[in-house]
Write a protein that holds these residues in place. Structure first.
Motif, PDB file in Angstrom:
ATOM      1  N   PRO A 355       0.804  -1.225   0.000  1.00 21.52           N
ATOM      2  CA  PRO A 355       0.000   0.000   0.000  1.00 21.52           C
ATOM      3  C   PRO A 355       0.839   1.278   0.000  1.00 21.52           C
ATOM      4  CG  PRO A 355      -0.960  -1.595   1.493  1.00 21.52           C
ATOM      5  CD  PRO A 355       0.357  -2.169   1.042  1.00 21.52           C
ATOM      6  N   ASP A 356       2.078   1.212   0.540  1.00 23.31           N
ATOM      7  CA  ASP A 356       2.946   2.393   0.491  1.00 23.31           C
ATOM      8  C   ASP A 356       3.951   2.295  -0.663  1.00 23.31           C
ATOM      9  OD1 ASP A 356       4.363   0.346   1.640  1.00 23.31           O
ATOM     10  OD2 ASP A 356       5.247   1.549   3.242  1.00 23.31           O
ATOM     11  N   ASP A 357       3.612   1.478  -1.672  1.00 24.63           N
ATOM     12  CA  ASP A 357       4.310   1.428  -2.954  1.00 24.63           C
ATOM     13  C   ASP A 357       5.731   0.870  -2.878  1.00 24.63           C
ATOM     14  OD1 ASP A 357       3.876   1.801  -5.704  1.00 24.63           O
ATOM     15  OD2 ASP A 357       5.078   3.637  -5.722  1.00 24.63           O
ATOM     16  N   LYS A 358       5.928  -0.147  -2.045  1.00 20.70           N
ATOM     17  CA  LYS A 358       7.218  -0.833  -1.980  1.00 20.70           C
ATOM     18  C   LYS A 358       7.097  -2.209  -2.612  1.00 20.70           C
ATOM     19  CE  LYS A 358       8.894   1.617   2.098  1.00 20.70           C
ATOM     20  NZ  LYS A 358       9.327   1.507   3.526  1.00 20.70           N
ATOM     21  N   ASP A 359       8.108  -2.589  -3.376  1.00 20.71           N
ATOM     22  CA  ASP A 359       8.100  -3.862  -4.090  1.00 20.71           C
ATOM     23  C   ASP A 359       8.096  -5.024  -3.099  1.00 20.71           C
ATOM     24  OD1 ASP A 359       8.831  -6.183  -5.593  1.00 20.71           O
ATOM     25  OD2 ASP A 359       9.764  -4.912  -7.106  1.00 20.71           O
ATOM     26  N   TYR A 360       7.187  -5.974  -3.298  1.00 15.84           N
ATOM     27  CA  TYR A 360       7.097  -7.152  -2.446  1.00 15.84           C
ATOM     28  C   TYR A 360       8.445  -7.848  -2.324  1.00 15.84           C
ATOM     29  CZ  TYR A 360       5.433 -11.657  -0.619  1.00 15.84           C
ATOM     30  OH  TYR A 360       5.230 -12.786   0.138  1.00 15.84           O
ATOM     31  N   ARG A 361       9.126  -8.037  -3.450  1.00 15.76           N
ATOM     32  CA  ARG A 361      10.379  -8.775  -3.449  1.00 15.76           C
ATOM     33  C   ARG A 361      11.445  -8.045  -2.632  1.00 15.76           C
ATOM     34  NH1 ARG A 361       9.683 -12.736  -3.537  1.00 15.76           N
ATOM     35  NH2 ARG A 361      10.960 -12.802  -1.679  1.00 15.76           N
ATOM     36  N   GLU A 362      11.446  -6.707  -2.720  1.00 14.95           N
ATOM     37  CA  GLU A 362      12.405  -5.924  -1.943  1.00 14.95           C
ATOM     38  C   GLU A 362      12.099  -6.023  -0.447  1.00 14.95           C
ATOM     39  OE1 GLU A 362      13.798  -1.245  -1.409  1.00 14.95           O
ATOM     40  OE2 GLU A 362      12.650  -1.863  -3.179  1.00 14.95           O
ATOM     41  N   LEU A 363      10.816  -6.018  -0.099  1.00 10.20           N
ATOM     42  CA  LEU A 363      10.422  -6.083   1.308  1.00 10.20           C
ATOM     43  C   LEU A 363      10.787  -7.422   1.934  1.00 10.20           C
ATOM     44  CD1 LEU A 363       6.894  -4.378   1.175  1.00 10.20           C
ATOM     45  CD2 LEU A 363       8.930  -3.494   2.346  1.00 10.20           C
ATOM     46  N   ASN A 364      10.584  -8.508   1.206  1.00  8.66           N
ATOM     47  CA  ASN A 364      10.826  -9.830   1.805  1.00  8.66           C
ATOM     48  C   ASN A 364      12.242 -10.344   1.579  1.00  8.66           C
ATOM     49  OD1 ASN A 364       8.913 -10.915   3.475  1.00  8.66           O
ATOM     50  ND2 ASN A 364       8.283 -12.539   2.085  1.00  8.66           N
ATOM     51  N   GLY A 365      12.954  -9.778   0.617  1.00  4.71           N
ATOM     52  CA  GLY A 365      14.344 -10.160   0.399  1.00  4.71           C
ATOM     53  C   GLY A 365      14.505 -11.558  -0.184  1.00  4.71           C
ATOM     54  N   ASP A 366      15.714 -12.117  -0.040  1.00  2.00           N
ATOM     55  CA  ASP A 366      16.062 -13.418  -0.614  1.00  2.00           C
ATOM     56  C   ASP A 366      15.995 -14.516   0.446  1.00  2.00           C
ATOM     57  OD1 ASP A 366      16.590 -12.164  -3.026  1.00  2.00           O
ATOM     58  OD2 ASP A 366      18.734 -11.936  -2.615  1.00  2.00           O
ATOM     59  N   PHE A 367      15.570 -15.695   0.013  1.00  2.00           N
ATOM     60  CA  PHE A 367      15.517 -16.865   0.900  1.00  2.00           C
ATOM     61  C   PHE A 367      16.435 -17.956   0.367  1.00  2.00           C
ATOM     62  CE2 PHE A 367      11.375 -14.805   1.384  1.00  2.00           C
ATOM     63  CZ  PHE A 367      11.296 -14.677   2.773  1.00  2.00           C
ATOM     64  N   ASN A 368      17.119 -18.643   1.279  1.00  2.00           N
ATOM     65  CA  ASN A 368      17.952 -19.810   0.952  1.00  2.00           C
ATOM     66  C   ASN A 368      18.995 -19.496  -0.112  1.00  2.00           C
ATOM     67  OD1 ASN A 368      16.468 -21.517   2.748  1.00  2.00           O
ATOM     68  ND2 ASN A 368      14.837 -21.559   1.217  1.00  2.00           N
ATOM     69  N   LYS A 369      19.557 -18.308  -0.022  1.00  2.00           N
ATOM     70  CA  LYS A 369      20.647 -17.924  -0.912  1.00  2.00           C
ATOM     71  C   LYS A 369      21.964 -18.210  -0.199  1.00  2.00           C
ATOM     72  CE  LYS A 369      22.396 -13.956  -3.556  1.00  2.00           C
ATOM     73  NZ  LYS A 369      22.194 -12.513  -3.858  1.00  2.00           N
ATOM     74  N   GLY A 370      22.808 -19.026  -0.811  1.00  2.00           N
ATOM     75  CA  GLY A 370      24.042 -19.388  -0.142  1.00  2.00           C
ATOM     76  C   GLY A 370      25.141 -19.793  -1.107  1.00  2.00           C
ATOM     77  N   THR A 371      26.259 -20.182  -0.562  1.00  2.00           N
ATOM     78  CA  THR A 371      27.413 -20.604  -1.340  1.00  2.00           C
ATOM     79  C   THR A 371      27.441 -22.121  -1.437  1.00  2.00           C
ATOM     80  OG1 THR A 371      28.814 -20.787   0.616  1.00  2.00           O
ATOM     81  CG2 THR A 371      28.705 -18.617  -0.463  1.00  2.00           C
ATOM     82  N   PRO A 372      28.238 -22.679  -2.357  1.00  2.00           N
ATOM     83  CA  PRO A 372      28.386 -24.134  -2.416  1.00  2.00           C
ATOM     84  C   PRO A 372      28.863 -24.722  -1.086  1.00  2.00           C
ATOM     85  CG  PRO A 372      29.249 -23.155  -4.417  1.00  2.00           C
ATOM     86  CD  PRO A 372      28.925 -22.013  -3.487  1.00  2.00           C
ATOM     87  N   GLU A 373      29.707 -23.972  -0.372  1.00  2.00           N
ATOM     88  CA  GLU A 373      30.202 -24.454   0.916  1.00  2.00           C
ATOM     89  C   GLU A 373      29.056 -24.558   1.942  1.00  2.00           C
ATOM     90  OE1 GLU A 373      33.290 -23.200  -1.595  1.00  2.00           O
ATOM     91  OE2 GLU A 373      31.618 -21.959  -0.837  1.00  2.00           O
ATOM     92  N   GLU A 374      28.176 -23.552   1.939  1.00  2.00           N
ATOM     93  CA  GLU A 374      27.019 -23.599   2.842  1.00  2.00           C
ATOM     94  C   GLU A 374      26.072 -24.721   2.443  1.00  2.00           C
ATOM     95  OE1 GLU A 374      26.118 -19.108   4.306  1.00  2.00           O
ATOM     96  OE2 GLU A 374      26.178 -19.381   2.128  1.00  2.00           O
ATOM     97  N   ALA A 375      25.929 -24.920   1.148  1.00  2.00           N
ATOM     98  CA  ALA A 375      25.090 -26.012   0.655  1.00  2.00           C
ATOM     99  C   ALA A 375      25.624 -27.357   1.149  1.00  2.00           C
ATOM    100  CB  ALA A 375      25.037 -25.983  -0.866  1.00  2.00           C
TER     101      ALA A 375
END
Length: 550
Positions: A355-375
């Motif tokens: 409602p205040d014109d912010k992108d959903y994706r920007e508000l919730n950010g990234d999930f399960n983003k990691g490096t091969p080492e973390e994987a």
């Protein structure tokens, strides 16, 4: 080299004969080699649009359709109470008048005087019959009627009430009354979706199990009529002169050819046989400097489904390891090269705002983003929990060029970054991929999703238990409850917080799926084609306002 050249010429000649055999008109090239759309007649360019599709239509029964190709055809040959306009807004169509009671739970529609292509009048009863049939047949999109908040839809889906008790009633030949459980801000937006189209009961019952499987077995009440449909080859539409708004339809004919091979599509575009083509990564470099080339960001997403019944994949650490082991930048920038972008959520970027014109994706950010080492840390933990040193699973994919390339990339990434992981690729036709998913008879499935309407909920309520779009036996009661609460929440700010939390449960808590990328399109469009509307949600295209410039 000569043999390859002659083989290519022979193939293209055979393809041209095939198109002629389908009796579809095609564009030609002028003497100077430039493309022109349609044939010239009495000094005027014929209003004929030629397009391609990557697969055939499984069914045009709006109560059962569950794919983008069918939705696109239905959007152009049928008309509901509302349809999307040139600005992608849901606007009245067959609803000549739309009135509401004071609390906005009872909606009364006055239907325009118009007819089906067999001459029968389109009536309010056609809407009542079709919506109730969706619930009776347990159609692929019956949950959309619940999302719209139609009274008793949820109870019918749960087997607690009969479909005849759905809150829709024809109170006259041209008067339709729809009762909602509570006020719903999405109601008008949803009405432009194919599930809410009307159907002629007498005709449907006459056709029986053959309804909507051939051109002659479906009726039109929209801008165009389906006049021929050759399985696995293509279909042809003609302007519907009996359409209520036919004066604003300029095209006389639309031909759609089934073209599964991208190189064939590019060749057809080069020779003027089709007016628009999507390019694969292999063709982008060849055409990126063409004046008719454009890169378009889409709202569709591609992701991995996990079969949550699979003894290995039901382990959350396995799912997190798979999520983190995939380099999405390499996938989009090196393999696809079509404007697609990495995605770490299920709601697309740049289309859905708070409602205040912010992108959903920007508000919730990234999930399960990691490096091969973390994987690998999650992977080692998962193997210990499973008591295994190796894991062998398969991936179910459609047999398109795009999906094959993505699957091969995923195979390499997962086998390289997760020691002991083996992935078998099983490619099948698009329709079969859907059937395998619906039966949940797979390990991993490379899946796509195009939003049905312009709201984040279209990506979120598909994961509730029993949803036909779930297709992986995932269930989290907290997510289900939050979806139900959000459907009834009229405070838009509170509702948006709920929508953000639904995705957090799905991905942060459960890693239930693995989002891969948000689709982009590298497209060539004949510069003479004007007014072709591309929708970010629901049906991909509307031909109603398109025309060929002279």
């Amino acid at each position: 080299m000569k043999n390859k050249k002659w083989f290519g010429l022979l193939f293209f000649a055979m393809f041209a004969l095939l198109l002629a055999g389908c009796n579809f008109n095609s564009s030609e090239k002028s003497d100077d080699g430039t493309k022109k759309s349609g044939d010239e007649k009495d000094g005027e360019v014929a209003q004929v649009l030629n397009l391609s599709a990557p697969a055939d239509v499984p069914t045009l029964d709006s109560t059962k359709a569950h794919d983008a190709i069918a939705f696109n055809v239905l959007n152009n040959v049928n008309e509901g109470l509302y349809r999307q306009d040139e600005s992608n807004k849901s606007v009245p169509a067959l609803a000549e008048k739309h009135e509401m009671n004071d609390d906005k739970t009872v909606h009364t529609f006055t239907i325009r005087d118009t007819t089906w292509s067999n001459g029968d009048p389109v009536t309010a009863a056609d809407f009542e019959y079709a919506w109730k049939r969706v619930m009776k047949e347990n159609g692929a999109y019956n949950y959309m009627i619940a999302t719209a908040g139609v009274k008793n839809a949820e109870a019918i889906m749960n087997g607690e009430m009969d479909a005849e008790e759905l809150g829709i009633k024809a109170t006259g030949d041209n008067t339709l009354e729809v009762t909602l459980e509570s006020p719903n801000p999405l109601f008008k937006t949803l009405l432009s979706f194919a599930t809410f189209l009307p159907q002629n009961q007498k005709f449907v019952e006459e056709m029986g199990d053959q309804y909507a499987l051939e051109a002659e077995n479906i009726l039109a009440n929209g801008p165009f009529k389906l006049v021929s449909w050759t399985q696995e080859q293509g279909w042809e539409m003609e302007k519907n002169e009996d359409y209520w708004d036919t004066d604003n339809v300029k095209l006389e004919k639309v031909n759609v050819f089934v073209v599964k091979d991208p190189s064939s599509g590019a060749n057809l575009y080069e020779t003027g046989k089709i007016d628009r083509v999507k390019l694969t990564s292999a063709l982008v470099d060849q055409y990126k400097d063409d004046k008719e080339f454009e890169n378009v960001k889409d709202s569709g997403i591609v992701f991995l489904r996990f079969n949550h019944n699979n003894p290995v994949l039901k382990n959350v650490n396995v799912r997190k390891a798979i999520n983190m082991a995939i380099d999405r930048n390499g996938l989009t920038d090196v393999i696809l090269k079509d404007g697609s972008t990495p995605l770490y959520g299920v709601v697309a970027e740049s289309f859905y705002f708070s409602p205040d014109d912010k992108d959903y994706r920007e508000l919730n950010g990234d999930f399960n983003k990691g490096t091969p080492e973390e994987a690998q840390e999650y992977w080692e933990k998962a193997l210990a929990e499973l008591g295994q040193k190796e894991v062998e699973v398969s991936i179910n994919i459609a047999d398109s060029d795009e999906m094959k390339k993505v699957a091969e990339y995923l195979q390499a990434q997962l086998e390289d970054n997760l020691p002991g992981f083996k992935l078998e690729i099983k490619a099948v036709p698009f329709a079969q991929r859907l059937e395998i998913e619906k039966a949940v008879e797979y390990d991993l499935s490379l899946s796509t999703w195009g939003p049905d309407y312009s709201d984040p909920m279209t990506y979120l309520d598909m994961w509730v238990k029993g949803s036909s779009a779930n297709r992986m036996d995932y269930h989290n009661p907290k997510l289900d409850a939050l979806v139900v609460a959000a459907r009834g929440e009229t405070d838009l700010e509170k509702r948006y917080e709920m929508l953000l939390d639904i995705e957090k449960i799905l991905l942060e808590e459960d890693a239930a799926v693995a989002p891969l990328y948000q689709r982009g399109s590298a497209v060539l469009l004949n510069e003479k084609v004007k007014g072709l509307v591309i929708h970010p949600s629901g049906a991909d295209m509307s031909y109603k306002w398109a025309y060929i410039e002279e």
